[in-house]
Design an enzyme around this catalytic site. Structure first.
Site, PDB file in Angstrom:
ATOM      1  N   GLU B  44       0.807  -1.130  -0.002  1.00 40.93           N
ATOM      2  CA  GLU B  44       0.009   0.022  -0.072  1.00 40.93           C
ATOM      3  C   GLU B  44       0.823   1.172   0.222  1.00 40.93           C
ATOM      4  OE1 GLU B  44      -2.571   0.253   3.592  1.00 40.93           O
ATOM      5  OE2 GLU B  44      -2.612   2.306   3.081  1.00 40.93           O
ATOM      6  N   ASP B  48       0.688   3.766  -3.209  1.00 38.40           N
ATOM      7  CA  ASP B  48       0.065   4.929  -3.045  1.00 38.40           C
ATOM      8  C   ASP B  48       0.939   6.129  -3.766  1.00 38.40           C
ATOM      9  OD1 ASP B  48      -0.961   7.288  -1.330  1.00 38.40           O
ATOM     10  OD2 ASP B  48       0.915   7.496  -0.933  1.00 38.40           O
ATOM     11  N   ASP B 117      -7.403   1.283   0.345  1.00 35.01           N
ATOM     12  CA  ASP B 117      -6.312   0.693   0.638  1.00 35.01           C
ATOM     13  C   ASP B 117      -5.724  -0.387  -0.198  1.00 35.01           C
ATOM     14  OD1 ASP B 117      -5.882   2.840   2.821  1.00 35.01           O
ATOM     15  OD2 ASP B 117      -6.009   1.596   4.293  1.00 35.01           O
ATOM     16  N   GLU B 120      -4.651   0.754  -3.484  1.00 31.38           N
ATOM     17  CA  GLU B 120      -3.562   0.976  -3.492  1.00 31.38           C
ATOM     18  C   GLU B 120      -2.311  -0.035  -3.574  1.00 31.38           C
ATOM     19  OE1 GLU B 120      -3.864   5.607  -1.366  1.00 31.38           O
ATOM     20  OE2 GLU B 120      -3.169   3.716  -0.242  1.00 31.38           O
TER      21      GLU B 120
END
Lengths: 263, 263
Positions: B44, B48, B117, B120
Site C-alpha cells: 500500500e 500510493d 487501501d 493502492e
C-alpha cells in the site's frame, strides 16, 4: 534578458548521468517563474510525484523489514526540502538556474526552496524525456551515498521518541518531564524543563523557547547521560518475549544513540 | 482460516487488464493486516506513490493549461479515499479481500478505507510485477471514465470559492456573510448565516452545525440564485484586460455553476 540567458547544460547532464533527447525540457526545468512564463512549475508538480515514487521503491527494496509507517517516515526525510537542497548543491544546480532580475539580485540562486523545487522539476523533465526508468536510474545515483548513511530506525525521529524507545528496549519506565522554570516577557519566554529517569538516577535540564523545545533538549541530554551511565558491555538490551516482537527496533538501539550523540 | 481462503483471482485480473507473472503478489495485495502477517501494508505504501505519480502524469498531459496549484487540487480529489473506494467497487475488490475473522464479521469488506487501501496495494503489486508502465496502463483504464466527467476548474472547490470566482468573473464585488442566528445547546449549536450580494439583489440564508458549514450552505444557494437571476444570454462573463489574465478560469464559469447545481 540576463547574463545567464545562455547556459551550457552539458556538464549538468554529465553530473545527472542523463542526456536529454529534448534539451529544451531541461532548460524549462531550470527556469524559475520569475524568469519567464514558460517556467518549471508544472514540471515541479510532476517531478515531485516521480521523486516520491522512486524513493518509495528504493526504500521498499532496501528495507524489507521496515513497516509502512517507518517507510513513510524515512521517505519524508529523504524528500524534504533540506535533503533535496543538498542534492541540488551536489549537482551545482545554482549555476544553471534561470532567474528573473529580482530573484537574481536578491540571491535566489542560493535559496533552498528554489533549488529543491528545481531538482524536482529536473526529475520531472527526465521522466517526460526518457520515462520512469531514466528518472529512477538518475535518482538512484544521486541518493546512493545518502542511503549508505541513513539509519532507517532513527532518521526523522525526535529526541523524546528516541529516549522513549531506548528506555523501552531496556524495559525501563518512561521518563518524567517537569517544567522547573520560565523566564522572559510573555512574547519571548524561555522554558526550563527537567527530565527524570529515576531507575538510572538521571536528572537533566533542557531549555527552549517553548515547553516542547525544552523537553526535546532535556531528552537529548538524557540520551547522552544514558550512554555514559551504561557500561559498554551492558548496552545491548535484553530480549524478552515482548521485547523480541520489536527486535528490529531494539537492534538499532545502540546505533541510534551513537548517531544522535555524535551528530 | 476462513471460507475465503482460496480465491480465484482470474476474473479480477481480467477486470484489471493485467495478468500477474507472480500471482502471489496480487494475493498479498488483497490480504488485510487482520488476516495474516504477510499482508498488504507495505504494498500500500508503494502503491500510493505509484498511483500519485501516474495520476500526476495523466493530468499533466491532459490539462496543458492548468497551473501546478490546480493540478494538485485535481489530483488530490482523484486519489482521495472516496475516489479510490469507487474504483475498488467497480473492480468488485470486496469479493477478493482476505480479512481476519473479526474484520469479516464486522463487515470490513464494505469499509471504504479498507477497499481504498487495497486498491493502492494492488497498484503497488502490479508495479512490482510488471513495472511502472504496467501500473500506468491499468490505472489509465480505471480512470478513463472518471476523467471524462471531471471539470478541472471546479473539482474539489467548495461553494464559497466557486461563488467568489463566479462573482469575480462578472467583475462584481465579493459577497458578505453575516451570522443571523444561533440555536441549540452549546455542544450542539446550529448556525444561520445570510449571504448578501447587493448588486444582484440576492439575499439567501444557509444553516449548519458550524459557522463555516452555514456559510457554505448559503453560498450554494447564492450560486443557484445567480443562475436563476441572470438571463441565459448574459451568463458569459465580459473579458477585460485583467479578466483575460484568468481567461481559463472564466471560460469554465458557466460549467462550474451547472456542474454544482445539477449535482
Amino acid at each position: 534578458m540576463n547574463a545567464r540567458a545562455v547556459i551550457d547544460i552539458v556538464p549538468l547532464q554529465e553530473r545527472l548521468g542523463y542526456t536529454f533527447k529534448k534539451p529544451e525540457l531541461l532548460t524549462q526545468a531550470l527556469t524559475h517563474r520569475s524568469h519567464s512564463k514558460k517556467n518549471n512549475e508544472r514540471l515541479e508538480f510532476l517531478g515531485d510525484s516521480v521523486l516520491n515514487c522512486v524513493v518509495a521503491e528504493m526504500l521498499y527494496e532496501r528495507y524489507s523489514d521496515l513497516d509502512e509507517g517507518d517507510l513513510s517516515r524515512v521517505r519524508a526525510n529523504l524528500v524534504k526540502q533540506q535533503a533535496l537542497y543538498e542534492i541540488a548543491q551536489s549537482l551545482a544546480l545554482s549555476d544553471y538556474l534561470r532567474l528573473g532580475e529580482g530573484e537574481l539580485k536578491s540571491g535566489g540562486f542560493r535559496r533552498p526552496s528554489i533549488l529543491a523545487d528545481t531538482l524536482e522539476a529536473v526529475t520531472g523533465a527526465i521522466f517526460l524525456d526518457g520515462g520512469f526508468d531514466s528518472a529512477k536510474d538518475c535518482l538512484r545515483k544521486l541518493y546512493s551515498l545518502i542511503l549508505q548513511n541513513v539509519d532507517p530506525k532513527t532518521l526523522g525521529k525526535d529526541d523524546k521518541t528516541l529516549l522513549q524507545e531506548c528506555l523501552q528496549s531496556y524495559q525501563l519506565p518512561l521518563p518524567t518531564y517537569n517544567v522547573t522554570g520560565t523566564s522572559g516577557a510573555a512574547h519571548n519566554q524561555q522554558f526550563e524543563v527537567e527530565c527524570l529517569i529515576p531507575n538510572l538516577k538521571i536528572t537533566v535540564k533542557g531549555e527552549g523557547a517553548s515547553r516542547r523545545a525544552a523537553e526535546q533538549g532535556a531528552a537529548k541530554l538524557a540520551l547522552a547521560a544514558i550512554l555514559k551511565a551504561l557500561p559498554q558491555e551492558s548496552r545491548k538490551p535484553k530480549k524478552t518475549r515482548a521485547a523480541k516482537k520489536k527486535a528490529a527496533k531494539q537492534d538499532a538501539g545502540e546505533e541510534q544513540l551513537n548517531l544522535k550523540l555524535k551528530g
